[in-house]
Design a protein around this motif. Structure first.
Motif, PDB file in Angstrom:
ATOM      1  N   ALA A  34      41.297  37.507  37.742  1.00 30.89           N
ATOM      2  CA  ALA A  34      41.794  36.582  38.766  1.00 30.89           C
ATOM      3  C   ALA A  34      41.839  37.260  40.127  1.00 30.89           C
ATOM      4  O   ALA A  34      41.475  36.678  41.163  1.00 30.89           O
ATOM      5  CB  ALA A  34      43.188  36.068  38.370  1.00 30.89           C
ATOM      6  N   GLN A  35      42.284  38.523  40.160  1.00 24.89           N
ATOM      7  CA  GLN A  35      42.317  39.268  41.430  1.00 24.89           C
ATOM      8  C   GLN A  35      40.907  39.485  41.980  1.00 24.89           C
ATOM      9  O   GLN A  35      40.668  39.371  43.182  1.00 24.89           O
ATOM     10  CB  GLN A  35      43.022  40.611  41.218  1.00 24.89           C
ATOM     11  N   LEU A  36      39.984  39.807  41.038  1.00 20.98           N
ATOM     12  CA  LEU A  36      38.603  40.008  41.469  1.00 20.98           C
ATOM     13  C   LEU A  36      38.020  38.727  42.028  1.00 20.98           C
ATOM     14  O   LEU A  36      37.334  38.731  43.052  1.00 20.98           O
ATOM     15  CB  LEU A  36      37.757  40.500  40.280  1.00 20.98           C
ATOM     16  N   LEU A  37      38.310  37.594  41.370  1.00 15.17           N
ATOM     17  CA  LEU A  37      37.823  36.298  41.860  1.00 15.17           C
ATOM     18  C   LEU A  37      38.420  35.986  43.228  1.00 15.17           C
ATOM     19  O   LEU A  37      37.725  35.493  44.128  1.00 15.17           O
ATOM     20  CB  LEU A  37      38.186  35.206  40.850  1.00 15.17           C
ATOM     21  N   GLU A  38      39.690  36.320  43.411  1.00 12.35           N
ATOM     22  CA  GLU A  38      40.340  36.076  44.690  1.00 12.35           C
ATOM     23  C   GLU A  38      39.698  36.909  45.801  1.00 12.35           C
ATOM     24  O   GLU A  38      39.440  36.416  46.907  1.00 12.35           O
ATOM     25  CB  GLU A  38      41.836  36.398  44.575  1.00 12.35           C
ATOM     26  N   ARG A  39      39.420  38.192  45.493  1.00 11.22           N
ATOM     27  CA  ARG A  39      38.772  39.050  46.497  1.00 11.22           C
ATOM     28  C   ARG A  39      37.371  38.544  46.807  1.00 11.22           C
ATOM     29  O   ARG A  39      36.934  38.572  47.965  1.00 11.22           O
ATOM     30  CB  ARG A  39      38.719  40.502  45.992  1.00 11.22           C
TER      31      ARG A  39
END
Length: 280
Positions: A34-39
């Motif tokens: 999820a963090q990677l998708l957000e970045r």
């Protein structure tokens, strides 16, 4: 029986602990994803915004360039229109046409963009570079390049030698291109001087235009030049006065195709009041 039940309980607890560990790992991976998708979405938005800004800047730059080009075209049109208007107002003569042509050429030189052909740089080795010498079947290090860029000193192993620079090439096979020497311009031959043989001054090669205006005298000068071609010289009597008529005569002779050169007459033939034109 109680021992077996206790053993089963331990196995179940281990299974539950393993499942719990797997669940936590999956949650951590899901959080990382999820963090990677957000970045990634943030980076995508930043790139999109920069691309939009660049496109806007490019559009604005094109608009300003087109506006500058249009302004230059309008200014050039205005200058040309001014030349045409002056040409219409002045009497039609060779001198007027010549002046108009010069003004139009000057406008073209100021307004038309000058194209410079791109310079293509060939390969030249540098000091410290490793090169190949096909004739010797060796690779060598460049130690020195001659001032005229025709000789090159190299070293391979313990051997040091000087060879023509065209005998080497780069390790990827580029051939050396020696800059071509620009040929020295030959001095222009001296302008031919008019014949020093005396010419008899007659009514056929003498024109008197004293008291006339330049635009009235021009057709007479043209006619007199044609009549005096056989003698090769024409005396034009314009008088001294303010010098305006003399300057106008000189301007006509300067651009006349049949006039080789001209000069003021000697004192005994009229001095500054007479111009001698030498014809081709």
């Amino acid at each position: 029986a109680q021992g077996r039940v206790g053993g089963f309980s331990e196995d179940i607890n281990e299974v539950i602990a393993g499942l719990e560990k797997q669940r936590r790992q999956q949650e951590e991976r899901a959080e990382e994803a999820a963090q990677l998708l957000e970045r990634a979405e943030k980076f995508y938005n930043e790139v999109s915004e920069r691309a939009k800004l660049l496109q806007e800047r490019e559009t604005e730059l094109k608009r300003s360039q087109e506006q500058a080009v249009q302004e230059a075209i309008n200014e050039a049109k205005g200058e040309i229109a001014g030349v045409i208007q002056e040409l219409k107002q002045q009497p039609k003569s060779g001198q007027t046409a010549q002046q108009a042509t010069e003004e139009l050429n000057a406008i073209a030189q100021r307004r038309l963009p000058k194209k410079t052909p791109p310079k293509q740089q060939g390969y030249l080795p540098k000091v410290g570079e490793r090169v190949r010498i096909p004739s010797l079947g060796q690779t060598a290090e460049v130690l020195e390049i001659g001032e005229n860029q025709k000789q090159i000193t190299v070293r391979f192993g313990l051997m040091k030698t000087t060879v023509p620079i065209t005998d080497v090439e780069s390790l990827d096979g580029q051939k050396v291109e020696v800059p071509k020497e620009t040929p020295k311009a030959k001095p222009a031959p001296p302008a031919a001087k008019p014949s020093s043989q005396p010419t008899v001054r007659t009514s056929q090669n003498t024109l008197d235009i004293r008291g006339k205006r330049v635009h009235h005298a021009e057709p007479e000068i043209e006619k007199a030049i044609n009549q005096a071609l056989n003698s090769g010289v024409l005396w034009i009597i314009h008088g001294k006065g303010t010098g305006r008529l003399r300057d106008g005569v000189h301007e006509i002779l300067k651009y006349h195709p049949q006039v080789e050169c001209f000069e003021l007459a000697p004192q005994n033939e009229g001095g500054a009041g007479v111009t001698i034109a030498y014809l081709k």
